[in-house]
Design a protein around this motif. Structure first.
Motif, PDB file in Angstrom:
ATOM      1  N   ARG A  37      16.579  21.134   1.591  1.00 20.58           N
ATOM      2  CA  ARG A  37      17.887  21.781   1.792  1.00 20.58           C
ATOM      3  C   ARG A  37      18.594  21.808   0.432  1.00 20.58           C
ATOM      4  O   ARG A  37      19.458  22.610   0.201  1.00 20.58           O
ATOM      5  N   ALA A  38      18.599  20.680  -0.216  1.00 29.65           N
ATOM      6  CA  ALA A  38      19.608  20.511  -1.440  1.00 29.65           C
ATOM      7  C   ALA A  38      19.030  21.647  -2.311  1.00 29.65           C
ATOM      8  O   ALA A  38      19.732  21.888  -3.368  1.00 29.65           O
ATOM      9  N   THR A  39      17.770  22.116  -2.370  1.00 35.81           N
ATOM     10  CA  THR A  39      17.411  23.043  -3.230  1.00 35.81           C
ATOM     11  C   THR A  39      17.557  24.412  -2.832  1.00 35.81           C
ATOM     12  O   THR A  39      17.129  25.580  -3.532  1.00 35.81           O
ATOM     13  N   GLY A  40      18.315  24.645  -1.788  1.00 35.89           N
ATOM     14  CA  GLY A  40      18.683  25.754  -1.243  1.00 35.89           C
ATOM     15  C   GLY A  40      17.785  26.694  -0.278  1.00 35.89           C
ATOM     16  O   GLY A  40      17.694  27.952  -0.118  1.00 35.89           O
ATOM     17  N   SER A  41      16.602  26.027   0.261  1.00 32.82           N
ATOM     18  CA  SER A  41      15.677  26.459   1.157  1.00 32.82           C
ATOM     19  C   SER A  41      16.111  27.152   2.300  1.00 32.82           C
ATOM     20  O   SER A  41      17.239  26.574   2.881  1.00 32.82           O
ATOM     21  N   THR A  42      15.719  28.361   2.629  1.00 35.29           N
ATOM     22  CA  THR A  42      16.201  29.053   4.027  1.00 35.29           C
ATOM     23  C   THR A  42      15.481  28.218   4.990  1.00 35.29           C
ATOM     24  O   THR A  42      14.584  27.286   4.886  1.00 35.29           O
ATOM     25  N   GLY A  94       7.746  14.281  13.024  1.00 29.36           N
ATOM     26  CA  GLY A  94       7.318  13.266  12.051  1.00 29.36           C
ATOM     27  C   GLY A  94       7.441  13.563  10.652  1.00 29.36           C
ATOM     28  O   GLY A  94       7.168  12.557   9.766  1.00 29.36           O
ATOM     29  N   VAL A  95       7.783  14.562  10.340  1.00 34.95           N
ATOM     30  CA  VAL A  95       8.166  14.951   8.804  1.00 34.95           C
ATOM     31  C   VAL A  95       9.404  14.262   8.333  1.00 34.95           C
ATOM     32  O   VAL A  95      10.527  13.954   9.182  1.00 34.95           O
ATOM     33  N   SER A  96       9.264  13.531   7.205  1.00 36.34           N
ATOM     34  CA  SER A  96      10.360  12.615   6.666  1.00 36.34           C
ATOM     35  C   SER A  96      11.660  13.388   6.425  1.00 36.34           C
ATOM     36  O   SER A  96      11.712  14.415   6.019  1.00 36.34           O
ATOM     37  N   PRO A  97      12.887  12.807   7.120  1.00 33.30           N
ATOM     38  CA  PRO A  97      14.148  13.468   6.943  1.00 33.30           C
ATOM     39  C   PRO A  97      14.652  13.634   5.393  1.00 33.30           C
ATOM     40  O   PRO A  97      15.343  14.684   5.145  1.00 33.30           O
ATOM     41  N   ALA A  98      14.114  12.651   4.700  1.00 31.57           N
ATOM     42  CA  ALA A  98      14.506  12.666   3.420  1.00 31.57           C
ATOM     43  C   ALA A  98      13.862  13.936   2.691  1.00 31.57           C
ATOM     44  O   ALA A  98      14.478  14.612   1.838  1.00 31.57           O
ATOM     45  N   THR A  99      12.718  14.153   3.115  1.00 31.87           N
ATOM     46  CA  THR A  99      11.741  15.262   2.645  1.00 31.87           C
ATOM     47  C   THR A  99      12.593  16.516   2.830  1.00 31.87           C
ATOM     48  O   THR A  99      13.054  17.444   1.963  1.00 31.87           O
TER      49      THR A  99
END
Length: 680
Positions: free
Chosen positions: A573-578, A563-568
């Motif tokens: 991921r855009a910030t480079g999170s692993t 249920g976590v928003s795909p936009a979030t």
């Protein structure tokens, strides 16, 4: 009328208004660790003092008073109008059960067989499955009924179905009016009273229902139907009531404008539009009834629970495996039938099925079913299932397999048991059960305040006071310890598998049917294979509780993370999170409401099994309840243990609910899942 002025728009070049800086303090988990740390320090200096241990078979004046109450009730059976009423109701249950038994499961003397033999019963059941849900369900029902006879448990299986369906029928007759009341009333006091009562009934572990029911109704079919009825009643009330309440207000306003009366609106709009949800409630009621009817073997209730209980008492894993698996077959059959029946009308409309052809098919197959009924009444061979040795062969094979497994992997299972026992179970039990009772009480109060806030304090105080009052504090802490250790293991499984399912659709596709099947298995059955692997110890009850509670916790975690928003997720991921950072920093924190709910359900499921585990060496409150059943002089102690278990369940449930309420994600009612929205 007072006008409200809108704020003036900001100047084009003006900087955005500064948002107030939220004051940040220590998170809740940090405060919880501080409380536990202080508790450990105090425990080091006070260990073994004022633990309120009640050794062995000793009991207190309160327990003797409760035993005296039981004796007074039994002595007043002929004069007390309440006891006369409850026993009269029980006798009606016995009459109905015995009449249906002579119809389909036991010989109706002087006939050497029932009025309708196995062939006729199977044919009618398959026809009902065809009428309700189609050919696939008809084949499933037929195969299930044949398996009951093939493995030599036809009479026991029919008895279990009889008790289950008598209880479900009464549950629907009583529960649907209450569900309609719950779904249509706007009186918040009525809502609070009904929901609180349902909370208590659903928090009580199954085993606890048996003691008071036996006292006021008796043993045998009467006690089995009564306790099954009480346990299966809350789901139909809560879920059906939620479905009725959930009908769109726009639709209701349209019916009001059309001039419909309240009864017309209920019968023509609310009930039809809530049909799917009502069937879900019926499904859950049937599954709850089956689980309780199985456990009712402990009060001499008829059915497949009897051979399972006998096998547990004699440590015959193979002997309990066959009836246990037939209970699973029955559970899957009932679950799939009710689910498919709820979807069948819409499926027929989508497929464009011709209703005339369907009526012809049902008419022809119905005639064939009546022929099968006639033949089973006239032919002994078609009334009594042919005897064979398959049951004993399978049981011996299972025992040989268990012996081989324990001989081959005994070191591995023993090592796992030792790691959990010495690394987690024993230290936590020492902290809970060897600390002074007042230190434990203060620590639990502090943890409830940290986790649930003021909302959790009042029920915590009441439950702790009750645990102290009923003189089984030490046993309650031992049971709480087993419950907490089991829940830790459940949540470890739920986090690993739930995250895996949420992030890998193929894994979800494979695991979800397994979890669905796991949720249909009555808790009593889980003890059978675990008993063979770990013998009769408290660890057996814990492992059985973990397996029993894991499916619901895993699914809740998986659904919460999904249920976590795909936009979030895209932003992270855009910030480079692993991948690890995405899971630990984004998905788990945003799904923490579902995690709290999973922990709540895991705790209650494990607590239920810890109590049932009293039959296989779990000790503590479960053993006290079993002792109260087996010896009349210990009834008071068993009753006190049952009440203490209820208090433990309410304590755990209320702290978890309060913690979830403080969560900003679950605080919004529109974001709660239906099973939470219906109960808060």
């Amino acid at each position: 009328m007072t006008a409200t002025l809108a704020p003036a728009p900001p100047e084009p070049d003006a900087p955005p208004p500064e948002e107030p800086v939220a004051r940040r303090g220590l998170p809740r988990w940090a405060w919880a660790l501080i409380v536990i740390g202080v508790w450990v320090v105090v425990y080091a200096f006070t260990k073994g003092q004022d633990t309120l241990v009640l050794p062995g078979r000793e009991h207190t004046d309160l327990h003797d008073t409760l035993t005296g109450f039981r004796d007074d009730v039994l002595a007043s059976r002929d004069s007390n109008p309440i006891i006369q009423l409850t026993y009269a109701v029980g006798e009606r249950f016995v009459a109905v059960v015995e009449w249906v038994q002579t119809l389909i499961s036991v010989p109706d003397f002087p006939r050497p067989v029932p009025q309708v033999g196995w062939l006729g019963v199977t044919a009618v059941a398959a026809w009902v499955g065809l009428a309700l849900a189609g050919w696939r369900i008809a084949l499933l029902v037929a195969a299930s009924f044949v398996s009951f006879g093939f493995f030599g448990y036809w009479s026991d299986a029919m008895d279990l179905l009889i008790v289950t369906f008598v209880a479900v029928a009464v549950s629907v007759l009583v529960g649907m009016p209450l569900a309609i009341w719950l779904g249509t009333t706007r009186n918040r006091y009525v809502l609070a009273a009904i929901n609180t009562t349902l909370d208590i009934l659903q928090t009580m572990p199954t085993f606890v229902y048996l003691l008071p029911i036996v006292l006021f109704v008796g043993i045998g079919p009467s006690g089995a139907v009564a306790c099954t009825l009480l346990y299966s009643l809350p789901p139909i009330i809560r879920i059906a009531g939620h479905g009725i309440r959930g009908v769109s207000t726009t639709t209701l306003e349209a019916t009001d404008s059309a001039g419909q009366t309240r009864w017309q609106r209920l019968l023509k709009v609310q009930l039809p539009m809530a049909r799917r949800t009502i069937v879900v409630g019926l499904n859950q009621t049937i599954m709850a009834a089956l689980a309780m009817a199985t456990l009712a073997a402990y009060v001499n209730g008829p059915g497949l629970g009897k051979p399972v209980l006998a096998a547990l008492q004699s440590r015959d894993v193979g002997g309990g495996f066959v009836p246990g698996m037939l209970i699973v077959v029955m559970a899957v059959m009932l679950d799939r039938t009710t689910t498919a029946a709820s979807e069948a009308p819409e499926k027929r409309i989508r497929d464009g099925a011709d209703p005339k052809i369907r009526r012809i098919v049902l008419g022809v197959t119905g005639a064939l079913a009546l022929v099968a009924v006639y033949l089973s009444r006239e032919q002994i061979d078609l009334a009594r299932f042919p005897e064979n040795d398959v049951r004993r062969t399978v049981a011996d094979g299972v025992n040989d397999l268990v012996d081989w497994f324990t001989d081959t992997f005994g070191g591995l299972t023993g090592g796992f048991k030792d790691v959990i026992s010495y690394g987690l179970l024993n230290p936590l039990e020492s902290l809970l059960a060897e600390s002074p009772w007042y230190v434990v009480a203060v620590a639990i109060l502090a943890l409830s305040a940290v986790l649930g806030g003021v909302r959790a304090l009042l029920p915590t105080v009441i439950c702790l006071a009750g645990l102290w009052y009923f003189d089984l504090w030490h046993d309650a802490m031992v049971t709480l310890n087993m419950t907490l250790v089991g829940t830790i293991l459940v949540m470890a499984l739920a986090l690993v598998l739930g995250v895996w399912m949420a992030r890998r659709p193929r894994v979800d596709l494979v695991l979800r049917p397994v979890l669905d099947a796991g949720q249909t298995i009555p808790p009593f059955v889980y003890l059978i294979p675990i008993l063979g692997l770990f013998e009769a110890t408290r660890f057996t009850a814990i492992v059985a509780g973990v397996i029993y509670a894991a499916p619901v916790a895993i699914k809740l975690v998986a659904d919460g993370i999904k249920g976590v928003s795909p936009a979030t997720l895209e932003a992270s991921r855009a910030t480079g999170s692993t991948t690890w950072q995405e899971i630990t920093k984004v998905q788990l924190p945003m799904a923490r409401g579902s995690l709290v709910l999973a922990a709540n359900q895991g705790l209650l499921y494990v607590l239920s099994m810890a109590v049932i585990g009293g039959m296989v060496g779990a000790g503590a409150l479960g053993y006290d309840v079993v002792l109260g059943f087996s010896r009349s002089e210990e009834w008071g102690k068993g009753a006190a243990a049952g009440i203490s278990i209820v208090l433990l369940g309410i304590l755990i449930d209320r702290i978890c609910r309060a913690a979830a309420h403080r969560d900003p994600v679950t605080h919004d009612p529109s974001k709660r899942p239906w099973w939470r929205a219906a109960s808060i």
